[in-house]
Design an enzyme around this catalytic site. Structure first.
Site, PDB file in Angstrom:
ATOM      1  CB  SER A  74      15.934  98.833  14.767  1.00 11.89           C
ATOM      2  OG  SER A  74      15.920  97.465  15.117  1.00 11.89           O
TER       3      SER A  74
HETATM    4  N1  SAH Z   1      13.080  95.179  18.085  1.00 13.27           N
HETATM    5  C1  SAH Z   1      14.050  95.665  19.056  1.00 13.27           C
HETATM    6  C2  SAH Z   1      15.469  95.632  18.542  1.00 13.27           C
HETATM    7  C3  SAH Z   1      15.948  94.282  18.560  1.00 13.27           C
HETATM    8  S1  SAH Z   1      17.647  93.914  18.500  1.00 13.27           S
HETATM    9  C4  SAH Z   1      13.712  97.054  19.539  1.00 13.27           C
HETATM   10  O1  SAH Z   1      12.760  97.649  19.040  1.00 13.27           O
HETATM   11  O2  SAH Z   1      14.393  97.515  20.446  1.00 13.27           O
HETATM   12  C5  SAH Z   1      17.397  92.163  18.284  1.00 13.27           C
HETATM   13  C6  SAH Z   1      16.941  91.427  19.522  1.00 13.27           C
HETATM   14  O3  SAH Z   1      16.712  90.082  19.116  1.00 13.27           O
HETATM   15  C7  SAH Z   1      17.977  91.372  20.622  1.00 13.27           C
HETATM   16  O4  SAH Z   1      17.445  91.871  21.804  1.00 13.27           O
HETATM   17  C8  SAH Z   1      18.311  89.889  20.721  1.00 13.27           C
HETATM   18  O5  SAH Z   1      18.589  89.458  22.031  1.00 13.27           O
HETATM   19  C9  SAH Z   1      17.036  89.255  20.194  1.00 13.27           C
HETATM   20  N2  SAH Z   1      17.172  87.875  19.701  1.00 13.27           N
HETATM   21  C10 SAH Z   1      18.206  87.305  19.054  1.00 13.27           C
HETATM   22  N3  SAH Z   1      17.941  86.025  18.757  1.00 13.27           N
HETATM   23  C11 SAH Z   1      16.680  85.782  19.229  1.00 13.27           C
HETATM   24  C12 SAH Z   1      15.850  84.638  19.239  1.00 13.27           C
HETATM   25  N4  SAH Z   1      16.224  83.475  18.703  1.00 13.27           N
HETATM   26  N5  SAH Z   1      14.628  84.739  19.800  1.00 13.27           N
HETATM   27  C13 SAH Z   1      14.217  85.916  20.367  1.00 13.27           C
HETATM   28  N6  SAH Z   1      14.968  87.033  20.397  1.00 13.27           N
HETATM   29  C14 SAH Z   1      16.186  86.961  19.832  1.00 13.27           C
END
Ligand code: SAH
Length: 247
Positions: free
Chosen positions: A97
């Protein structure tokens, strides 16, 4: 006094200061870039004050942003962009993000030293590391296996022992360690997952982007009062990758 001597006398403190900060940063050439990123976040928080209700983010949040080496959380070919205030690709169609959004979500969650925090969407592990700088314990879940494995290894390597990362569908939360003082969801959901509401402590805060994929999503701050009642505030329009799973 000769002009040169005078000049030396005037400049000496500035030179000493420059040398001291160079010394401080000698082991981390990215530190000046990180400081500039933190200043950019501060500028942006003041511009968005009417929407977020926060002209400045809490000092411990900003200190965490100044400490965590974002360049260690991005792929090698993105390293030189690590301190730009924007999301970056981390593979598998996912992103780390935007730093301002990480700071905003962390600030809204009001994470304190005794708090136990759940993050859904580990991605690179960067948000989890920021939370670990502030909380007692951080539990983070990721649904894409290679990302979950990489982030877990990375957090271990960087010494974030307070973080436990696991593979799984975060829609259902991680009930074993709940209820949580704060829950951060870093992927956009079409609705607030009821299991996560259930795992939020009375007095706790959840920060979650809600909205259909590729449509306008809003970052919501949901607070659970002592009696279990919920209040929701729509903070800011945002754009996150979708929360998948939920089945
Ligand atoms: N917080 C992260 C950015 C996340 S992007 C950072 O600091 O880098 C969002 C992430 O959520 C992605 O990696 C995606 O694979 C994950 N995601 C999507 N749906 C999800 C779910 N149901 N459970 C866990 N992770 C999920």
């Amino acid at each position: 006094m000769k002009p040169v001597a005078l000049l030396t006398r005037i400049l000496a403190p500035a030179i000493a200061l420059a040398l001291a900060s160079a010394g401080l940063h000698a082991d981390d050439p990215f530190a000046p870039l990180r400081d500039a990123m933190v200043r950019e976040i501060a500028d942006m928080s003041s511009v968005t004050r009417d929407e977020t209700g926060r002209a400045e983010f809490a000092a411990p949040v900003m200190a965490a942003m100044a400490r965590v080496p974002r360049h260690r959380f991005v792929p090698p070919d993105e390293e030189s962009y690590a301190y730009e205030n924007r999301p970056l690709p981390i593979g598998y169609g996912q992103t780390i993000s935007q730093p301002y959004i990480v700071a905003l979500m962390t600030d809204l969650a009001q994470v304190g030293p005794g708090d136990v925090v759940l993050e859904i969407g580990t991605g690179s592990g960067y948000q989890a590391a920021i939370l670990a700088e502030l909380a007692q314990a951080v539990y983070t879940m990721e649904i894409i296996e290679p990302l979950a494995v990489q982030a877990g290894e990375r957090l271990g390597r960087l010494g974030y022992a307070k973080v436990q990362a696991r593979l799984g569908d975060g829609y259902h939360g991680w009930p074993e360690h709940g209820p949580y003082d704060a829950i951060l969801v870093t992927a956009a959901a079409s609705h607030v997952p009821p299991p996560l509401i259930a795992q939020l402590k009375a007095g706790g805060r959840m920060v979650i982007p809600v909205g259909a994929p590729f449509m306008i999503q809003y970052l919501l701050l949901i607070e659970k009062a002592g009696d279990g009642s919920l209040s929701t505030r729509q903070v800011l329009p945002v754009r996150f990758v979708p929360l998948v799973g939920g089945g």
